[in-house]
Structures are given as C-alpha cells and as structure tokens.
Design a protein around this motif. Structure first.
Motif, PDB file in Angstrom:
ATOM      1  N   GLY A 115      -6.566   1.057   3.210  1.00 30.14           N
ATOM      2  CA  GLY A 115      -6.183   2.647   3.265  1.00 30.14           C
ATOM      3  C   GLY A 115      -4.919   2.176   3.809  1.00 30.14           C
ATOM      4  N   ALA A 116      -4.176   2.049   3.397  1.00 32.47           N
ATOM      5  CA  ALA A 116      -2.504   2.325   3.659  1.00 32.47           C
ATOM      6  C   ALA A 116      -2.203   3.037   2.723  1.00 32.47           C
ATOM      7  N   ASN A 117      -0.995   4.194   2.340  1.00 34.47           N
ATOM      8  CA  ASN A 117      -0.309   5.128   1.507  1.00 34.47           C
ATOM      9  C   ASN A 117       0.274   4.921   0.766  1.00 34.47           C
ATOM     10  N   ALA A 118       1.460   3.725   0.800  1.00 33.96           N
ATOM     11  CA  ALA A 118       2.003   3.522   0.343  1.00 33.96           C
ATOM     12  C   ALA A 118       2.773   2.157  -0.349  1.00 33.96           C
ATOM     13  N   VAL A 119       3.360   1.234  -1.405  1.00 32.82           N
ATOM     14  CA  VAL A 119       3.947   0.104  -1.281  1.00 32.82           C
ATOM     15  C   VAL A 119       5.258   0.059  -1.128  1.00 32.82           C
ATOM     16  N   LYS A 120       6.161  -1.096  -1.130  1.00 37.95           N
ATOM     17  CA  LYS A 120       7.414  -0.810  -1.360  1.00 37.95           C
ATOM     18  C   LYS A 120       7.470  -2.735  -1.855  1.00 37.95           C
ATOM     19  N   LEU A 121       8.790  -2.431  -2.265  1.00 36.97           N
ATOM     20  CA  LEU A 121       9.090  -4.149  -3.233  1.00 36.97           C
ATOM     21  C   LEU A 121      10.258  -3.523  -3.020  1.00 36.97           C
ATOM     22  N   GLU A 122      10.699  -5.574  -3.197  1.00 29.41           N
ATOM     23  CA  GLU A 122      12.585  -5.617  -2.866  1.00 29.41           C
ATOM     24  C   GLU A 122      12.865  -5.807  -4.581  1.00 29.41           C
ATOM     25  N   GLY A 123      14.073  -5.494  -4.605  1.00 31.35           N
ATOM     26  CA  GLY A 123      14.589  -5.721  -5.898  1.00 31.35           C
ATOM     27  C   GLY A 123      14.853  -4.199  -6.901  1.00 31.35           C
ATOM     28  N   GLY A 124      15.635  -4.342  -8.223  1.00 25.77           N
ATOM     29  CA  GLY A 124      15.701  -3.566  -8.868  1.00 25.77           C
ATOM     30  C   GLY A 124      15.132  -3.996 -10.227  1.00 25.77           C
ATOM     31  N   LYS A 125      16.174  -3.694 -11.379  1.00 22.50           N
ATOM     32  CA  LYS A 125      15.576  -4.132 -12.569  1.00 22.50           C
ATOM     33  C   LYS A 125      14.943  -5.661 -13.192  1.00 22.50           C
ATOM     34  N   GLU A 126      15.365  -6.431 -12.299  1.00 21.20           N
ATOM     35  CA  GLU A 126      13.822  -7.250 -12.363  1.00 21.20           C
ATOM     36  C   GLU A 126      12.498  -7.423 -11.800  1.00 21.20           C
ATOM     37  N   ILE A 127      12.692  -5.951 -11.852  1.00 22.16           N
ATOM     38  CA  ILE A 127      10.767  -5.912 -10.887  1.00 22.16           C
ATOM     39  C   ILE A 127      10.428  -4.895 -11.246  1.00 22.16           C
ATOM     40  N   LEU A 128      11.392  -4.321 -12.126  1.00 21.87           N
ATOM     41  CA  LEU A 128      11.308  -2.224 -12.655  1.00 21.87           C
ATOM     42  C   LEU A 128       9.868  -2.348 -13.532  1.00 21.87           C
ATOM     43  N   GLU A 129       8.827  -3.515 -14.349  1.00 20.27           N
ATOM     44  CA  GLU A 129       7.880  -3.793 -15.035  1.00 20.27           C
ATOM     45  C   GLU A 129       6.607  -3.606 -13.969  1.00 20.27           C
ATOM     46  N   SER A 130       6.959  -4.195 -13.253  1.00 22.24           N
ATOM     47  CA  SER A 130       5.685  -4.092 -12.615  1.00 22.24           C
ATOM     48  C   SER A 130       5.766  -3.187 -11.669  1.00 22.24           C
ATOM     49  N   ILE A 131       6.745  -2.459 -11.078  1.00 23.53           N
ATOM     50  CA  ILE A 131       6.762  -0.937 -10.430  1.00 23.53           C
ATOM     51  C   ILE A 131       6.285  -0.474 -11.144  1.00 23.53           C
ATOM     52  N   GLU A 167      28.941  -5.925  -7.439  1.00 26.09           N
ATOM     53  CA  GLU A 167      27.468  -5.521  -7.089  1.00 26.09           C
ATOM     54  C   GLU A 167      27.007  -4.069  -6.185  1.00 26.09           C
ATOM     55  N   ALA A 168      28.106  -3.759  -5.880  1.00 29.75           N
ATOM     56  CA  ALA A 168      27.870  -1.974  -5.924  1.00 29.75           C
ATOM     57  C   ALA A 168      26.997  -1.108  -6.692  1.00 29.75           C
ATOM     58  N   GLN A 169      28.155  -1.534  -8.089  1.00 27.04           N
ATOM     59  CA  GLN A 169      27.253  -0.697  -9.087  1.00 27.04           C
ATOM     60  C   GLN A 169      25.869  -1.570  -9.602  1.00 27.04           C
ATOM     61  N   LYS A 170      26.081  -2.825  -8.885  1.00 25.80           N
ATOM     62  CA  LYS A 170      24.681  -2.992  -9.894  1.00 25.80           C
ATOM     63  C   LYS A 170      23.799  -2.227  -9.215  1.00 25.80           C
ATOM     64  N   LEU A 171      23.876  -2.260  -7.475  1.00 28.44           N
ATOM     65  CA  LEU A 171      22.920  -1.725  -6.752  1.00 28.44           C
ATOM     66  C   LEU A 171      22.454  -0.051  -7.092  1.00 28.44           C
ATOM     67  N   VAL A 172      23.716   0.825  -8.069  1.00 31.38           N
ATOM     68  CA  VAL A 172      23.639   2.361  -7.829  1.00 31.38           C
ATOM     69  C   VAL A 172      22.428   2.940  -9.213  1.00 31.38           C
ATOM     70  N   LEU A 177      17.021   3.986 -12.068  1.00 34.78           N
ATOM     71  CA  LEU A 177      16.349   2.767 -12.677  1.00 34.78           C
ATOM     72  C   LEU A 177      15.118   3.652 -11.374  1.00 34.78           C
ATOM     73  N   LEU A 178      15.348   3.169 -10.388  1.00 35.57           N
ATOM     74  CA  LEU A 178      13.784   3.046  -9.451  1.00 35.57           C
ATOM     75  C   LEU A 178      13.636   4.954  -9.278  1.00 35.57           C
ATOM     76  N   GLU A 179      14.689   5.270  -9.019  1.00 39.63           N
ATOM     77  CA  GLU A 179      14.191   6.642  -9.099  1.00 39.63           C
ATOM     78  C   GLU A 179      13.725   7.286 -10.074  1.00 39.63           C
ATOM     79  N   ALA A 180      13.912   7.051 -11.670  1.00 44.64           N
ATOM     80  CA  ALA A 180      13.222   7.335 -12.692  1.00 44.64           C
ATOM     81  C   ALA A 180      12.524   6.802 -13.270  1.00 44.64           C
TER      82      ALA A 180
END
Ligand code: KIV
Length: 271
Positions: A115-131, A167-172, A177-180
């Motif tokens: 009955g939770a409200n949301a989930v959290k996942l770790e990672g960026g581009k690599e897991i975009l399809e899952s997100i 690494e900083a550039q990849k993080l941004v 990507l996550l926001e989009a």
C-alpha cells in the motif's frame, strides 16, 4: 514549536509545490510500525523504507542481501502507522536491473502488497527502460544517483562520488534523463555540495540530499544513524541527534538490576 508544514497529506504534487515555494523537505527512513508512527506524528514529510534495512534491521554489511519479500514486510508495517507522510520504498538489488518487465513486476508487488505510495531505484541511463516501464503503469518513481550503495562492489569504497568532472557530468545528464522520464524526485548521495546545488538549480523536480550539501530541496538520513542507534558509522554528513544506543543500554541495565534485587515489580506493579 514543530516546523511542520501545513499540508494535511503529503503527495508527490505537494513535494513539487514545496520546491516551488522553497520549503525544504524532511525525509527519514523507517522500517517498522512503531518508529513510523513516531515519525509521522512528529511531522516528517517523507518516509523512506530504505534497503538500508539490510544493514540496520538484519545486520548485513551491505544492502545487497535484502529481498523483495523483506522490503514488502517492512513497507507493510510502516504503512499501517502512517497517516500523513508520503511513503517511498526501495526496490532491492536484483529486482529491477536485468529486465524492465521484472522491474515492473517487483514495483507492482510493492504497491499492491504494502500500500506504499512510490518506489525508488538506484541508477541513471542504465536503468531508464525499467523506470519508464514502472512509470507507464502509474507508479511514482524516485531516482537515486551519486553513491548508490547497491553498486558498492563496483565502486569498491564508500568515498564521495562525482568529484571528477567526467563523473559529475554523467550525474547531471542522468538526473536530467530521470526528470524527463517522469521521476517525481531524485536522491543525491555523498557528492560535492557544489554539484548538489547545480542539479537542484537545473531541475524542476525536488532533489533530496544525503551528503549533497544544503542547497538541495530536502534532506534524508537513516533513522538509526541520526538517533545514534548505530555507533560505528560516522560519515561527515551525519548529524547525530541522540545517543540512543547508550540510553537504551542504561535503561536495560537498570531493569536488570531491579529484577535481580527483586525491586521490580513492586507492590503497585502486581495484581
Ligand atoms: O536505503 C536507504 O536508506 C537509502 C538512503 C541512504 C537514501 O537509500
């Protein structure tokens, strides 16, 4: 006076509104009914049923061993207590990285069975399809970038992440990507404060930091760390509000003495 925000119920939309108004978001972890009730009554905005339960509840040295069933058990206990806070649950290691269909299945189990409200996942581009697949089912998603503890064996160490430009550039880029994709918030863990500020400025969704400086939209800590229940873990970003470990030990020792002396129970404590 508790600086509790005026919202009767925290939703993902409320968090967005808080960012727009410049009202900081307060988030803590919880894994059980009793603690979740205290946090909710205290006015916490967001409760994270984190996979840090693997460490602080089960005694593992990493977050990797915790299972989906374990996370659902913790989330269900938390949900029984919470009336106001938004509750986000971590997808544990191995339940979303390989296959986006499995990621959706895992998320649906969490939402349906806890009955939770949301989930959290770790990672960026690599897991975009899952997100994207999880979001397409109407499940709100929080991202998690920077030091992502499920990747500890790849990193090899818990040192500050993204201190190097590449690494900083990849993080941004990942954050954008996550926001989009439609994530409603992102957690940034253990990165330079300057980078936390940059991501917070450049994104419209709330950015919640743990060791990401003060310019982010909110802060999160592991409850057992900030209460001083855990003792050996002391990164720079951790502020301890209590030394509960010592206080509990003191109470338990008093109880032992009382029992041994037959001082407990006294006349008024028996039938
Ligand atoms: O599992 C957890 O507690 C977390 C926080 C450290 C953000 O992911």
């Amino acid at each position: 006076m508790i600086p509790k925000s005026n919202y009767a119920k925290i939703t993902t939309h409320v968090l967005q509104e808080m960012k727009l108004k410049g009202e900081k978001i307060a988030m803590l972890t919880a894994y059980d009914f009793s603690m979740a009730r205290i946090l909710d009554e205290a006015g916490i905005d967001v409760i994270l049923v984190g996979d840090s339960a693997s460490n602080v509840m089960s005694g593992h040295t990493t977050t990797l061993p915790i299972t989906l069933d374990d996370m659902i058990y913790h989330a269900r206990s938390v949900m029984k207590a919470v009336k106001r806070a938004l509750v986000v649950v971590d997808l544990p290691f191995g339940t979303y990285q390989g296959d986006s269909k499995e990621a959706l299945k895992s998320s649906i189990r969490i939402m349906k069975e806890s009955g939770a409200n949301a989930v959290k996942l770790e990672g960026g581009k690599e897991i975009l399809e899952s997100i994207e697949r999880i979001l397409s089912a109407g499940i709100p998603v929080t991202g998690h970038l920077g030091l992502t503890p499920q990747s500890i064996h790849k990193f090899g160490t818990y040192v500050v992440r993204a201190t190097e430009e590449k690494e900083a550039q990849k993080l941004v880029k990942d954050a954008k990507l996550l926001e989009a994709a439609g994530c409603f918030a992102i957690i940034l863990e253990k990165i330079p404060a300057r980078l936390g500020a940059k991501v917070t400025r450049e994104l419209r969704i709330p950015i919640i930091g743990i060791g990401a400086g003060s310019a982010v939209d909110g802060q999160v800590l592991v409850l057992h760390d900030m209460l001083g229940i855990t003792q050996k873990f002391s990164p720079r970003f951790l502020r301890r509000y209590h030394n509960l470990s010592e206080e509990i030990k003191g109470s338990v020792q008093s109880y032992i003495v009382d029992v041994k002396k037959v001082d407990f129970p006294n006349e008024r404590e028996q039938y």
